[in-house]
Design a protein around this motif. Structure first.
Motif, PDB file in Angstrom:
ATOM      1  N   MET A 115       0.833  -1.215   0.000  1.00 54.34           N
ATOM      2  CA  MET A 115       0.000   0.000   0.000  1.00 54.34           C
ATOM      3  C   MET A 115       0.864   1.260   0.000  1.00 54.34           C
ATOM      4  O   MET A 115       0.551   2.239  -0.674  1.00 54.34           O
ATOM      5  N   GLU A 118       2.283   1.762  -3.490  1.00 54.26           N
ATOM      6  CA  GLU A 118       1.227   2.188  -4.414  1.00 54.26           C
ATOM      7  C   GLU A 118       0.821   3.638  -4.162  1.00 54.26           C
ATOM      8  O   GLU A 118       0.609   4.401  -5.110  1.00 54.26           O
ATOM      9  N   GLU A 119       0.716   4.016  -2.914  1.00 51.00           N
ATOM     10  CA  GLU A 119       0.317   5.392  -2.563  1.00 51.00           C
ATOM     11  C   GLU A 119       1.401   6.383  -2.981  1.00 51.00           C
ATOM     12  O   GLU A 119       1.107   7.470  -3.479  1.00 51.00           O
ATOM     13  N   GLU A 120       2.647   5.995  -2.790  1.00 51.99           N
ATOM     14  CA  GLU A 120       3.767   6.865  -3.134  1.00 51.99           C
ATOM     15  C   GLU A 120       3.841   7.103  -4.643  1.00 51.99           C
ATOM     16  O   GLU A 120       4.228   8.188  -5.108  1.00 51.99           O
ATOM     17  N   LYS A 122       1.410   7.306  -6.749  1.00 52.42           N
ATOM     18  CA  LYS A 122       0.288   8.078  -7.297  1.00 52.42           C
ATOM     19  C   LYS A 122       0.730   9.484  -7.667  1.00 52.42           C
ATOM     20  O   LYS A 122       1.412  10.161  -6.912  1.00 52.42           O
ATOM     21  N   LYS A 126      -3.107  11.735  -4.017  1.00 50.16           N
ATOM     22  CA  LYS A 126      -2.354  10.930  -3.051  1.00 50.16           C
ATOM     23  C   LYS A 126      -2.910  11.200  -1.653  1.00 50.16           C
ATOM     24  O   LYS A 126      -3.096  12.348  -1.258  1.00 50.16           O
ATOM     25  N   ASP A 127      -3.177  10.142  -0.889  1.00 49.36           N
ATOM     26  CA  ASP A 127      -3.693  10.271   0.471  1.00 49.36           C
ATOM     27  C   ASP A 127      -2.509  10.359   1.435  1.00 49.36           C
ATOM     28  O   ASP A 127      -1.987   9.341   1.907  1.00 49.36           O
ATOM     29  N   LEU A 131      -0.682   7.526   3.917  1.00 47.72           N
ATOM     30  CA  LEU A 131       0.724   7.184   3.709  1.00 47.72           C
ATOM     31  C   LEU A 131       1.509   7.308   5.011  1.00 47.72           C
ATOM     32  O   LEU A 131       2.306   6.426   5.363  1.00 47.72           O
TER      33      LEU A 131
END
Length: 440
Positions: A115, A118-120, A122, A126-127, A131
Motif C-alpha cells: 500500500m 502504491e500510494e507513493e 500516485k 495521493k492520500d 501514507l
C-alpha cells in the motif's frame, strides 16, 4: 492485613484477565459496523496500555497480525480502525521495548508495504494521511526494512515532524512520527534523506521547546543511531547541536521526576513515563559513547551526570543502573575517551562505592570489575611520547590512591574468593589485577 491481601489478589486476577478481555472484545469486530468498531478500538487501546510485556507479547504475535490482515481483506475490519489499533500497538511496543519479533514476515507487513509503494507512486489524489499512518505502523512494529521502504518513510515522517503547531494533537502526531523514525535503528539511511531536515528540526526544538520529552529523545536517537553508519558529520552532533549539553539537561529534568526512594521490590507499581524516557536517553548514550570520537568540555559533565544517576539508582532501580554501567563500559572501550575523564567526573568513585557495598548483585559486580579491567588494560598501553608517559603515570598514581581510599586490598581478596566459589567464569575479571597498579 486481610484487606491489603484481598486488594493484591484482585490486582493479580485483573491483570491475568486483561488478555482474556482483549481476546473477547477483538472477536466481536466481525459483528460490528464501522462506528461500533471504532468504539471497540478505543477500549482495546485502553487494555493495551495496561498490559505488561508478557501479556503484550502473548497477544501480538504473527498469528494475530495475519488475522488482522485477513479481516481487512475480507472487509470485516475497516482499514482506518485497523490503523488506529496498530498505531497504539506500535507505540506501546516501542515505548516499553516489548520487541515484537517477525512482523516483517507477516502478511500484514507485506500488505502495508505494498500500500505504501502504491500510494507513493500516485501522481494525483495521493492520500498523505494514509501514507503517514502506514509508514508509522510498519516502522513501529517492524525490525527489518527494505531500502525502498526507508527511502519513502523517512522523508514522509520528517515532513510530519517539521510541523510547528503547538496544539496537543499536532504534538502527538510529531511524537508518533519521531518515535517511528527512531525504530529504524541501525539500518542505513542515506544522508541526503535526513541530515539537513533533522538538524533543522533539532535547532527549532532547542529554541522553542514546544515538543514532548519523548519526541525530543526520539529525534536524537534516530540521529545518533546513524553515527554508526557515517561519522563524517559528528562535528555537527557534538559542536553545532551540542548533544552532550542537551542530554545533560534532559537527564537532570527527568531525574527530578523519578521517585528514587521507591523500593525495588514494591509490587503493583508501574514505571512512570519519565523513568521510561530516562532509560531511553541512556540507551541513546550507549551508542554515542561507543561511536562518537569528538570530545568537548561538555563531555566530562555528561559522564558526571550519569555517575550521579548511577549513585542514586544503584539500590532500587536495577535496569537504570545496568544502563549506566553499560554507558561506562562503552566509554572505556572508546580510545578517544581519556581515563582522567572518569576521575574528574566522579565515575570511578561511584564504581568503587558499588563494589564495596554488600547488597550489590553479582551481575553488577561483574560489570564494575569488567570496567576496571578495561580501564587498567588501557593504562598499561605505553607510547613513545614522553609527555604521554608522564601523563599515564600520573593518572595511574591518582587511580591507585582511589583504590587505597576504598580499601582496594580488602575487596580484591574478597572478590577473588567470592567469584571462585560462586561463578568460576568470572574469575578472569580480576586475574592479575594487582599487576596493573603496583608499578607506576
Amino acid at each position: 492485613m486481610d484487606f491489603l491481601y484481598d486488594c493484591k489478589n484482585f490486582a493479580e486476577i485483573y491483570k491475568d484477565d486483561i488478555t482474556k478481555k482483549f481476546t473477547e472484545l477483538f472477536s466481536e469486530f466481525e459483528d460490528c459496523d464501522k462506528v461500533s468498531q471504532k468504539q471497540n478500538v478505543y477500549e482495546l487501546n485502553r487494555l493495551i496500555d495496561e498490559m505488561n510485556k508478557e501479556e503484550f507479547r502473548s497477544v501480538f504475535n504473527n498469528e494475530m497480525f495475519d488475522k488482522i490482515n485477513k479481516m481487512i481483506e475480507e472487509k470485516k475490519m475497516d482499514l482506518k480502525n485497523a490503523i488506529l489499533l496498530l498505531k497504539q500497538v506500535g507505540y506501546c511496543n516501542e515505548l516499553n521495548e516489548s520487541q515484537i519479533c517477525g512482523f516483517y514476515f507477516t502478511l500484514l507487513s507485506k500488505s502495508f508495504e505494498k500500500m505504501i509503494f502504491e500510494e507513493e507512486e500516485k501522481k494525483e489524489e495521493k492520500d498523505e494521511k494514509l501514507l503517514v499512518d502506514l509508514c508509522e505502523c510498519n516502522l513501529l512494529l517492524g525490525s527489518i526494512f527494505s531500502s525502498k521502504l526507508i527511502s519513502i518513510c523517512v522523508p514522509c515522517l520528517l515532513k510530519v515532524a517539521s510541523d510547528k503547531e503547538e496544539n496537543e494533537e499536532a504534538q502527538k502526531e510529531v511524537e508518533m512520527a519521531l518515535l517511528a523514525l527512531n525504530n529504524i535503528g541501525f539500518c542505513k539511511v542515506e544522508q541526503e534523506l535526513f541530515l539537513d531536515k533533522i538538524t533543522e528540526i533539532i535547532k527549532y526544538l532547542q529554541e522553542h521547546r514546544n515538543l514532548t520529552r519523548l519526541a525530543y529523545q526520539s529525534v536524537w536517537q534516530f540521529l545518533i543511531n546513524q553515527l554508526r553508519n557515517n561519522r563524517s558529520w559528528e562535528y555537527v552532533v557534538a559542536n553545532e547541536l551540542h548533544f552532550a549539553r542537551e542530554a545533560i539537561k534532559e537527564l537532570e529534568e527527568l531525574s527530578k521526576c523519578v521517585d528514587w526512594k521507591r523500593q525495588k521490590d514494591e509490587e503493583g507499581v508501574n514505571e512512570t513515563k519519565e523513568e521510561i524516557i530516562l532509560k531511553r536517553w541512556l540507551k541513546t548514550l550507549l551508542i554515542y559513547f561507543r561511536y562518537c570520537q569528538l570530545r568537548n568540555e561538555e563531555f566530562v559533565k555528561l559522564i558526571g551526570n550519569i555517575a550521579q544517576i548511577l549513585r542514586t539508582a544503584k539500590n532500587n532501580f536495577g535496569e537504570i543502573c545496568d544502563r549506566c554501567l553499560e554507558c561506562f563500559d562503552n566509554s572505556v572501550r572508546n580510545k578517544s575517551v581519556e581515563i582522567e575523564h572518569f576521575l574528574e567526573s566522579g565515575a570511578i568513585d561511584v564504581i568503587f562505592e558499588m563494589i564495596v557495598q554488600s547488597n550489590i548483585d553479582l551481575r553488577q559486580n561483574i560489570c564494575c570489575l569488567s570496567f576496571i579491567k578495561k580501564l587498567c588494560k588501557r593504562l598499561k598501553e605505553k607510547k613513545a611520547s614522553e609527555s604521554y608517559e608522564a601523563k599515564r603515570k600520573e593518572v595511574k598514581r591518582k587511580l591507585f590512591e582511589k583504590l587505597e581510599e576504598y580499601g582496594y586490598e580488602d575487596w580484591t581478596i574478597g572478590f577473588n574468593y567470592c567469584f571462585v566459589e560462586e561463578d568460576e567464569d568470572c574469575y578472569f575479571l580480576i586475574e592479575n589485577l594487582n599487576d596493573y597498579f603496583v608499578y607506576y
